[in-house]
Design an enzyme around this catalytic site. Structure first.
Site, mmCIF file in Angstrom:
data_model
loop_
_atom_site.group_PDB
_atom_site.id
_atom_site.type_symbol
_atom_site.label_atom_id
_atom_site.label_comp_id
_atom_site.label_asym_id
_atom_site.label_seq_id
_atom_site.Cartn_x
_atom_site.Cartn_y
_atom_site.Cartn_z
ATOM 1 N N HIS A 1 -3.402 -5.673 0.970
ATOM 2 C CA HIS A 1 -2.727 -5.937 2.237
ATOM 3 C C HIS A 1 -2.709 -7.424 2.573
ATOM 4 C CE1 HIS A 1 -2.383 -1.793 3.941
ATOM 5 N NE2 HIS A 1 -3.390 -1.547 3.114
ATOM 6 N N GLU B 1 -0.896 -8.871 4.729
ATOM 7 C CA GLU B 1 -0.725 -9.028 6.180
ATOM 8 C C GLU B 1 -2.058 -8.960 6.919
ATOM 9 O OE1 GLU B 1 -0.879 -4.557 5.864
ATOM 10 O OE2 GLU B 1 -0.406 -6.283 4.581
ATOM 11 N N CYS C 1 0.838 -1.197 0.000
ATOM 12 C CA CYS C 1 0.000 0.000 0.000
ATOM 13 C C CYS C 1 0.881 1.259 0.000
ATOM 14 C CB CYS C 1 -0.986 -0.045 1.163
ATOM 15 S SG CYS C 1 -2.393 1.096 0.986
#
Length: 222
Positions: free
Chosen positions: A194, A196, A86
């Site tokens: 994302h 994660e 990002c």
């Protein structure tokens, strides 16, 4: 695997990224943006999402001038791995480690939702935990995720198999539906979604975990 996660003023996904690395077996050290050196023997540098410096200039433009970034660039130039997610992807384009730029979303609105990503290549240590053509579900959260590059650059990225991920339903106007790209040596990955945030079943999905496991496997084998 030893990982360093860079922390800028305005980073808000640094801890999430550190936890994702740790769940894959990494030792992680957080590195403040005003430091000038990375920890010794770091395998991969993670540049997290968020709003570095409040996005007061172009997204990532101020962060790209932070003292630690010189060491990040040196790490990449000698063959080290870098993952920018990002805002981290925006920083990587601002430093020149990846081509192109991230523009304002085509709809001029901030988007926060889970989207479908198509894995375009499994030929990288980031993506070899997937098969090319797999569709995975990964969250996005950005206002400036519209990937732009000149036609020659887009053609080169596609011809060199350096498009890592594309959107199945383009949410932001990105050229060629691009959601993530690789460097020429395939050791730097920038992506707007994302992974994660999709590495723990308790958070709604684990499709991103394979990326971190693949990295750990490749770096352990090395």
């Amino acid at each position: 695997m030893r990982a360093a996660v860079i922390v800028f003023p305005g980073s808000n996904c640094d801890r999430d990224l550190a936890v994702a690395f740790e769940r894959a077996g990494a030792e992680v050290e957080m590195v403040w943006h005003k430091d000038t050196d990375l920890p010794g023997k770091v395998d991969i540098v993670g540049i997290p999402g968020g709003f570095s410096y409040g996005d007061y200039l172009r997204c990532g433009a101020i962060a790209a001038q932070s003292p630690i970034v010189k060491s990040v660039k040196s790490h990449a130039e000698r063959g080290g791995y870098v993952l920018g997610i990002c805002n981290g992807f925006q920083v990587l384009t601002e430093t020149g480690l990846l081509p192109g730029a991230l523009l304002r979303n085509a709809g001029l609105k901030y988007i926060c939702k889970t989207v479908g990503l198509r894995v375009e290549t499994s030929n990288s240590d980031f993506t070899n935990g997937y098969n090319a053509g797999d569709v995975i579900n990964i969250p996005i959260a950005h206002h400036d995720g519209n990937y732009f590059a000149d036609p020659d650059t887009i053609e080169r990225l596609q011809g060199e198999d350096r498009v890592a991920f594309t959107y199945t339903d383009n949410p932001n106007g990105a050229q060629a539906d691009i959601a993530g790209i690789l460097s020429e040596n395939r050791r730097v990955l920038g992506m707007m979604p994302h992974p994660e945030r999709a590495a723990d079943a308790g958070h709604g999905g684990t499709d991103g975990a394979a990326l971190f496991r693949a990295l750990a496997g490749a770096l352990t084998a090395a």
